[in-house]
Design a protein around this motif. Structure first.
Motif, PDB file in Angstrom:
ATOM      1  N   ILE A 238       0.842  -1.201   0.000  1.00  0.00           N
ATOM      2  CA  ILE A 238       0.000   0.000   0.000  1.00  0.00           C
ATOM      3  C   ILE A 238       0.878   1.252   0.000  1.00  0.00           C
ATOM      4  CG2 ILE A 238      -1.729   1.299   1.313  1.00  0.00           C
ATOM      5  CD1 ILE A 238      -3.089  -1.351   1.990  1.00  0.00           C
ATOM      6  N   GLU A 239       1.955   1.255   0.787  1.00  0.00           N
ATOM      7  CA  GLU A 239       2.887   2.400   0.759  1.00  0.00           C
ATOM      8  C   GLU A 239       3.320   2.706  -0.672  1.00  0.00           C
ATOM      9  OE1 GLU A 239       6.065   1.009   3.221  1.00  0.00           O
ATOM     10  OE2 GLU A 239       5.024   1.485   5.103  1.00  0.00           O
ATOM     11  N   GLY A 241       1.817   1.601  -3.593  1.00  0.00           N
ATOM     12  CA  GLY A 241       0.772   1.771  -4.599  1.00  0.00           C
ATOM     13  C   GLY A 241       0.468   0.577  -5.477  1.00  0.00           C
ATOM     14  N   GLN A 290      -8.388   6.812  -7.596  1.00  0.00           N
ATOM     15  CA  GLN A 290      -7.789   6.206  -6.412  1.00  0.00           C
ATOM     16  C   GLN A 290      -6.749   7.160  -5.830  1.00  0.00           C
ATOM     17  OE1 GLN A 290      -5.266   2.735  -6.984  1.00  0.00           O
ATOM     18  NE2 GLN A 290      -6.353   1.652  -5.362  1.00  0.00           N
ATOM     19  N   GLY A 292      -4.525   8.073  -1.952  1.00  0.00           N
ATOM     20  CA  GLY A 292      -4.163   7.549  -0.651  1.00  0.00           C
ATOM     21  C   GLY A 292      -5.004   8.208   0.438  1.00  0.00           C
ATOM     22  N   SER A 326       1.289   1.570   8.419  1.00  0.00           N
ATOM     23  CA  SER A 326       2.481   1.791   7.599  1.00  0.00           C
ATOM     24  C   SER A 326       3.683   1.919   8.507  1.00  0.00           C
ATOM     25  CB  SER A 326       2.327   3.059   6.753  1.00  0.00           C
ATOM     26  OG  SER A 326       3.602   3.462   6.275  1.00  0.00           O
ATOM     27  N   PHE A 335      -6.072   2.849   0.812  1.00  0.00           N
ATOM     28  CA  PHE A 335      -6.410   3.306  -0.534  1.00  0.00           C
ATOM     29  C   PHE A 335      -7.858   3.797  -0.515  1.00  0.00           C
ATOM     30  CE2 PHE A 335      -3.416   0.189  -2.971  1.00  0.00           C
ATOM     31  CZ  PHE A 335      -2.352   1.088  -2.834  1.00  0.00           C
ATOM     32  N   ILE A 364      -0.485   8.707  -4.244  1.00  0.00           N
ATOM     33  CA  ILE A 364       0.016   7.322  -4.254  1.00  0.00           C
ATOM     34  C   ILE A 364       1.129   7.295  -5.302  1.00  0.00           C
ATOM     35  CG2 ILE A 364      -0.531   4.907  -4.714  1.00  0.00           C
ATOM     36  CD1 ILE A 364      -3.460   5.515  -4.177  1.00  0.00           C
ATOM     37  N   PRO A 365       2.303   6.726  -5.018  1.00  0.00           N
ATOM     38  CA  PRO A 365       2.745   6.194  -3.738  1.00  0.00           C
ATOM     39  C   PRO A 365       2.766   7.260  -2.643  1.00  0.00           C
ATOM     40  CG  PRO A 365       4.335   5.718  -5.510  1.00  0.00           C
ATOM     41  CD  PRO A 365       3.323   6.648  -6.053  1.00  0.00           C
ATOM     42  N   PHE A 366       2.646   6.785  -1.393  1.00  0.00           N
ATOM     43  CA  PHE A 366       2.648   7.670  -0.238  1.00  0.00           C
ATOM     44  C   PHE A 366       4.044   8.273  -0.067  1.00  0.00           C
ATOM     45  CE2 PHE A 366      -0.901   4.959   0.334  1.00  0.00           C
ATOM     46  CZ  PHE A 366      -1.811   5.652   1.109  1.00  0.00           C
TER      47      PHE A 366
END
Ligand code: THG
Length: 369
Positions: A238-239, A241, A290, A292, A326, A335, A364-366
């Protein structure tokens, strides 16, 4: 607590006994197989993946093989991405869509030979889909699920481990490229790929009876680099993406909503499934996108098992599709699949089982900034 009854509906991976012996603490179903979900220490598993090297039983990423004179045609009909320049030995990330332009799977497509393709699939039945389409279109192609089971080696030290096993040539493999290899009589393909952004490889084991042998070879070879067992990691993915089909998508999600635009070519032939819908959606513009979500506060933890409403000024604007702690941001993140009227920086509320968590939309990415 109830246990899972003996059943052939939930198949064991060739690496099953090995991952159990190495301490798998949870399993989840994926393509009617068991995918390890953790080894009891999420933080160590994350650090091993992001700072060292980790080995994963991802045999559940099954291959759907198209074999025969019309294999290339069928592959293109199933993919709204131009495959005309694809070469043998190169994989591609593709978004399979239905006739409405909804993503029904996001596999890696491997061109194994001019008349043989593998879709390395996410969690939906593409064998059924591909064989039905082939029959309806009168194509001369056989669709099957061969005995091929991926084992992933992921992390910044992965190349060192894999080079120590196969030789320095593996360092020159481009992303998603793959080559045949033989390891003590174990037939496999070595690919530069894997569901993390830490770099890594996948070994497509082509003989399920050799799962424990392959697992042990990798485990021994990786010892100098501190290799250990892991699995697709929610924080890391998730960090960075990476999309989880079926987790971050629903029965209405099209590629443009979830950042897969660059894997869609609108000028593919008209017989490609979903291309008319995708052209229309591209013209009109998607209604969701989408972004973050960075949540305030440590608790309550977001969860992986349910979508949560994202609300602005009392009105639902979308869903948080997955959330996780995270380790990089030291915040809960997720997300969001939200209205295109929502933007990075917007303050939102995430509603979870009666609780309201404050959050902010992010790229995203974070980023840690
Ligand atoms: N390996 C194999 N099969 C798979 C997966 C895998 N099947 C199911 C699932 N994972 C497929 N989903 C993805 C999603 C993203 C990526 C790979 C598989 C990926 N994406 C990069 C990205 O989005 O930045 C690169 C994409 C590109 O540039 O082409 O790697 O992991 N065998």
């Amino acid at each position: 607590m109830a246990t899972i009854a003996p059943t052939t509906r939930l198949r064991k991976s060739p690496f099953y006994d090995s991952v159990m012996a190495d301490g798998a603490t949870s399993m989840m179903p994926y393509n009617q197989m068991m995918l390890p979900g953790g080894f009891g220490d999420p933080e160590s598993e994350y650090r091993r993946l992001t700072e060292g090297v980790s080995m994963w039983d991802v045999a559940c990423e099954r291959q759907i093989q198209l074999q025969g004179p019309d294999a290339a045609r069928l592959a293109q009909i199933l993919c709204p991405r131009d495959l005309s320049k694809n070469v043998v030995g190169q994989g591609r990330y593709v978004a399979l869509c239905n006739h409405r332009g909804t993503i029904i799977n996001d596999p890696v497509l491997l061109k194994v030979a001019d008349d043989c393709y593998w879709f390395s699939i996410a969690d939906s039945d593409i064998g059924l889909w591909a064989s039905s389409i082939a029959a309806e279109r009168g194509l001369d192609v056989e669709v099957s699920e061969p005995d091929v089971s991926p084992l992933a080696v992921q992390g910044p030290k992965a190349a060192d481990v894999v080079a120590s096993i196969f030789g320095e040539w593996v360092r020159d493999l481009k992303y998603f490229a793959f080559a045949d290899a033989d390891l003590d009589g174990i037939a496999l393909k070595v690919a530069r790929s894997g569901w993390s952004k830490q770099g890594g490889f996948e070994f497509y084991l082509m003989d399920g009876s050799r799962g424990a042998d392959l697992w042990n070879i990798v485990k021994e070879a990786g010892r100098p680099w501190g290799i250990g067992p892991g699995c697709p990691n929610p924080s890391e993915r998730i960090e960075n993406g990476l999309l989880s089909w079926g987790g971050d998508t629903d029965v209405h999600t099209n590629p443009f909503e979830v950042r897969l635009d660059r894997f869609v070519d609108l000028d593919v032939p008209d017989d490609v499934i979903g291309i008319h819908a995708l052209r229309r959606i591209a013209l009109e513009g998607p209604t969701r996108h989408q972004l973050g979500v960075v949540l305030d506060g440590d608790l309550p933890q977001p969860s992986h098992d349910q979508w949560y409403d994202i609300v602005v000024h009392g009105t639902k604007v979308g869903d948080m599709t997955n959330g996780t702690w995270s380790f990089k941001l030291e915040r809960n993140i997720g997300f969001g699949l939200v209205s295109v009227n929502c933007n990075v920086g917007d303050h939102v509320q995430v509603h979870k089982s009666g609780n309201v968590i404050q959050g902010q939309l992010s790229p995203i990415p974070f980023t840690t900034a």
